[in-house]
Design a protein around this motif. Structure first.
Motif, mmCIF file in Angstrom:
data_model
loop_
_atom_site.group_PDB
_atom_site.id
_atom_site.type_symbol
_atom_site.label_atom_id
_atom_site.label_comp_id
_atom_site.label_asym_id
_atom_site.label_seq_id
_atom_site.Cartn_x
_atom_site.Cartn_y
_atom_site.Cartn_z
ATOM 1 N N ARG A 32 0.916 -1.405 -0.063
ATOM 2 C CA ARG A 32 -0.130 -0.027 0.130
ATOM 3 C C ARG A 32 0.932 1.343 -0.058
ATOM 4 O O ARG A 32 0.387 2.250 -0.493
ATOM 5 C CB ARG A 32 -0.974 -0.029 1.145
ATOM 6 N N ALA A 33 2.082 1.245 0.670
ATOM 7 C CA ALA A 33 2.937 2.263 0.807
ATOM 8 C C ALA A 33 3.300 2.815 -0.614
ATOM 9 O O ALA A 33 3.652 3.826 -0.908
ATOM 10 C CB ALA A 33 4.223 2.067 1.797
ATOM 11 N N TYR A 34 3.636 1.836 -1.654
ATOM 12 C CA TYR A 34 3.977 1.894 -2.945
ATOM 13 C C TYR A 34 2.876 2.985 -3.583
ATOM 14 O O TYR A 34 3.214 3.837 -4.406
ATOM 15 C CB TYR A 34 4.128 0.759 -3.526
ATOM 16 N N TRP A 35 1.686 2.415 -3.391
ATOM 17 C CA TRP A 35 0.541 3.228 -4.115
ATOM 18 C C TRP A 35 0.416 4.478 -3.594
ATOM 19 O O TRP A 35 0.100 5.503 -4.343
ATOM 20 C CB TRP A 35 -0.646 2.389 -4.141
ATOM 21 N N ILE A 36 0.754 4.701 -2.260
ATOM 22 C CA ILE A 36 0.471 6.384 -1.838
ATOM 23 C C ILE A 36 1.614 6.952 -2.200
ATOM 24 O O ILE A 36 1.505 8.190 -2.763
ATOM 25 C CB ILE A 36 0.639 5.880 -0.260
ATOM 26 N N ALA A 37 2.921 6.395 -2.274
ATOM 27 C CA ALA A 37 4.113 7.417 -2.914
ATOM 28 C C ALA A 37 3.842 7.583 -4.208
ATOM 29 O O ALA A 37 4.171 8.714 -4.748
ATOM 30 C CB ALA A 37 5.091 6.490 -2.605
ATOM 31 N N LEU A 38 3.403 6.451 -5.096
ATOM 32 C CA LEU A 38 2.961 6.803 -6.711
ATOM 33 C C LEU A 38 1.787 7.902 -6.732
ATOM 34 O O LEU A 38 1.961 8.738 -7.751
ATOM 35 C CB LEU A 38 2.702 5.494 -7.080
ATOM 36 N N SER A 39 1.148 8.047 -5.968
ATOM 37 C CA SER A 39 0.134 8.949 -5.873
ATOM 38 C C SER A 39 0.396 10.188 -5.730
ATOM 39 O O SER A 39 0.155 11.337 -6.333
ATOM 40 C CB SER A 39 -1.111 8.676 -4.984
ATOM 41 N N VAL A 40 1.389 10.260 -4.644
ATOM 42 C CA VAL A 40 2.202 11.707 -4.232
ATOM 43 C C VAL A 40 2.780 12.194 -5.400
ATOM 44 O O VAL A 40 2.826 13.543 -5.752
ATOM 45 C CB VAL A 40 2.894 11.490 -3.004
ATOM 46 N N CYS A 41 3.743 11.218 -6.029
ATOM 47 C CA CYS A 41 4.508 11.823 -7.077
ATOM 48 C C CYS A 41 3.764 12.223 -8.323
ATOM 49 O O CYS A 41 3.857 13.197 -8.943
ATOM 50 C CB CYS A 41 5.450 10.574 -7.554
ATOM 51 N N LEU A 42 2.712 11.436 -8.615
ATOM 52 C CA LEU A 42 1.567 11.785 -9.963
ATOM 53 C C LEU A 42 1.089 13.222 -9.463
ATOM 54 O O LEU A 42 0.832 13.782 -10.265
ATOM 55 C CB LEU A 42 0.618 10.898 -10.080
ATOM 56 N N LEU A 43 0.688 13.288 -8.034
ATOM 57 C CA LEU A 43 0.136 14.706 -8.009
ATOM 58 C C LEU A 43 1.292 15.915 -8.116
ATOM 59 O O LEU A 43 0.870 17.070 -8.788
ATOM 60 C CB LEU A 43 -0.159 14.669 -6.572
ATOM 61 N N MET A 44 2.484 15.706 -7.762
ATOM 62 C CA MET A 44 3.418 16.463 -7.940
ATOM 63 C C MET A 44 3.520 17.005 -9.466
ATOM 64 O O MET A 44 4.027 18.186 -9.909
ATOM 65 C CB MET A 44 4.708 16.118 -7.227
ATOM 66 N N VAL A 45 3.690 15.744 -10.166
ATOM 67 C CA VAL A 45 3.749 15.770 -11.630
ATOM 68 C C VAL A 45 2.553 16.721 -12.353
ATOM 69 O O VAL A 45 2.957 17.594 -13.052
ATOM 70 C CB VAL A 45 3.945 14.543 -12.284
ATOM 71 N N GLY A 46 1.387 16.479 -11.794
ATOM 72 C CA GLY A 46 0.592 16.973 -12.198
ATOM 73 C C GLY A 46 0.565 18.596 -12.107
ATOM 74 O O GLY A 46 0.171 19.461 -12.979
ATOM 75 N N CYS A 47 0.942 19.010 -10.789
ATOM 76 C CA CYS A 47 0.989 20.332 -10.506
ATOM 77 C C CYS A 47 2.031 21.166 -11.375
ATOM 78 O O CYS A 47 2.024 22.401 -11.667
ATOM 79 C CB CYS A 47 1.669 20.532 -8.829
ATOM 80 N N ALA A 48 3.177 20.419 -11.584
ATOM 81 C CA ALA A 48 4.179 20.908 -12.560
ATOM 82 C C ALA A 48 3.749 21.188 -13.849
ATOM 83 O O ALA A 48 4.166 22.145 -14.635
ATOM 84 C CB ALA A 48 5.560 19.881 -12.501
ATOM 85 N N VAL A 49 2.900 20.269 -14.510
ATOM 86 C CA VAL A 49 2.357 20.333 -15.974
ATOM 87 C C VAL A 49 1.357 21.525 -15.811
ATOM 88 O O VAL A 49 1.500 22.168 -16.801
ATOM 89 C CB VAL A 49 1.633 19.082 -16.230
ATOM 90 N N ALA A 50 0.609 21.758 -15.029
ATOM 91 C CA ALA A 50 -0.535 22.745 -14.660
ATOM 92 C C ALA A 50 0.305 24.256 -14.751
ATOM 93 O O ALA A 50 0.068 25.036 -15.260
ATOM 94 C CB ALA A 50 -1.165 22.796 -13.502
ATOM 95 N N ALA A 51 1.686 24.124 -13.808
ATOM 96 C CA ALA A 51 2.338 25.465 -13.859
ATOM 97 C C ALA A 51 2.972 25.696 -15.448
ATOM 98 O O ALA A 51 3.063 26.935 -15.717
ATOM 99 C CB ALA A 51 3.680 25.362 -12.985
ATOM 100 N N GLU A 52 3.323 24.789 -16.132
ATOM 101 C CA GLU A 52 4.043 24.756 -17.361
ATOM 102 C C GLU A 52 2.967 25.388 -18.294
ATOM 103 O O GLU A 52 3.348 26.071 -19.254
ATOM 104 C CB GLU A 52 4.889 23.501 -17.632
ATOM 105 N N ILE A 53 1.958 24.741 -18.158
ATOM 106 C CA ILE A 53 0.625 25.021 -19.211
ATOM 107 C C ILE A 53 0.360 26.546 -19.035
ATOM 108 O O ILE A 53 0.205 27.309 -19.786
ATOM 109 C CB ILE A 53 -0.444 24.142 -18.975
ATOM 110 N N TYR A 54 0.369 27.063 -17.735
ATOM 111 C CA TYR A 54 0.116 28.506 -17.375
ATOM 112 C C TYR A 54 1.174 29.443 -17.735
ATOM 113 O O TYR A 54 0.836 30.506 -18.381
ATOM 114 C CB TYR A 54 -0.019 28.628 -15.914
#
Length: 202
Positions: A32-54
């Motif tokens: 379960r810890a792997y999926w939690i860490a993966l979700s956090v990483c994907l959230l950070m990538v999503g924030c970076a993509v949103a900032a770059e689009i802006y």
């Protein structure tokens, strides 16, 4: 024989088959810890993509680059990741030259660090360019416009250097991983067996 450290018995005569089985088991059923860490990483990538689009919509002024200058945070970050890739290459080369018996896990890590550092570094010239949809202008290809890129521009040489360095590093990493992929092929079933069989070239 084994030794006891903090109430845990460490077997000093582990066989390679046991080590392979333990590593493969960790890949097939992540906790379960792997999926939690993966979700956090994907959230950070999503924030970076949103900032770059802006930034693409608002312009480089969104990053505070209103005044024209050569060295900014994007190019400095690019140089940092290139330096990280050089460190991985140097470490791997030294271990190959001295023929250290314990080098395999270390140089595999160094090769992976080189490859992924270059992949990360390749993003920053595109971000620094501002108009990423015009990136193909720095590539030397024959077009109907009859315009060749300016070979005095560092962006053109960035494209040459990163593509050449990344291709050789990825090939070096892939060749070293072929035996590992063969082991995974022999210990998996279904689509994983076909996938690893394709990666290990049979």
């Amino acid at each position: 024989m084994g030794q006891v450290i903090e109430d845990k018995v460490i077997d000093e005569k582990l066989e390679w088959s046991r080590i392979n089985a333990d590593v493969i088991a960790s890949m097939q059923s992540p906790r379960r810890a792997y999926w939690i860490a993966l979700s956090v990483c994907l959230l950070m990538v999503g924030c970076a993509v949103a900032a770059e689009i802006y930034q693409y919509k608002m312009g480089l002024g969104a990053a505070g680059l209103n005044n024209p200058h050569m060295w900014d945070m994007y190019i400095a970050t690019f140089v940092f990741w290139i330096g990280m890739s050089h460190a991985g290459t140097l470490l791997s080369a030294i271990l190959h030259i001295i023929h250290a018996q314990w080098r395999k896990p270390i140089y595999r890590f160094a090769e992976a660090m080189t490859t992924f550092s270059l992949m990360t570094a390749g993003f920053f010239p595109m971000i620094h360019l501002g108009r990423v949809w015009n990136l193909y202008w720095v590539l030397p290809y024959v077009s109907d416009r009859g315009i060749w890129p300016n070979f005095r521009s560092p962006l053109v040489w960035d494209a040459f250097a990163i593509s050449t360095y990344l291709s050789s590093s990825a090939l070096f990493l892939f060749i070293g991983m072929i035996p590992d992929m063969a082991i995974l092929r022999d210990h998996t079933t279904g689509w994983r067996k076909k996938f690893y069989g394709l990666l290990c070239l049979g």
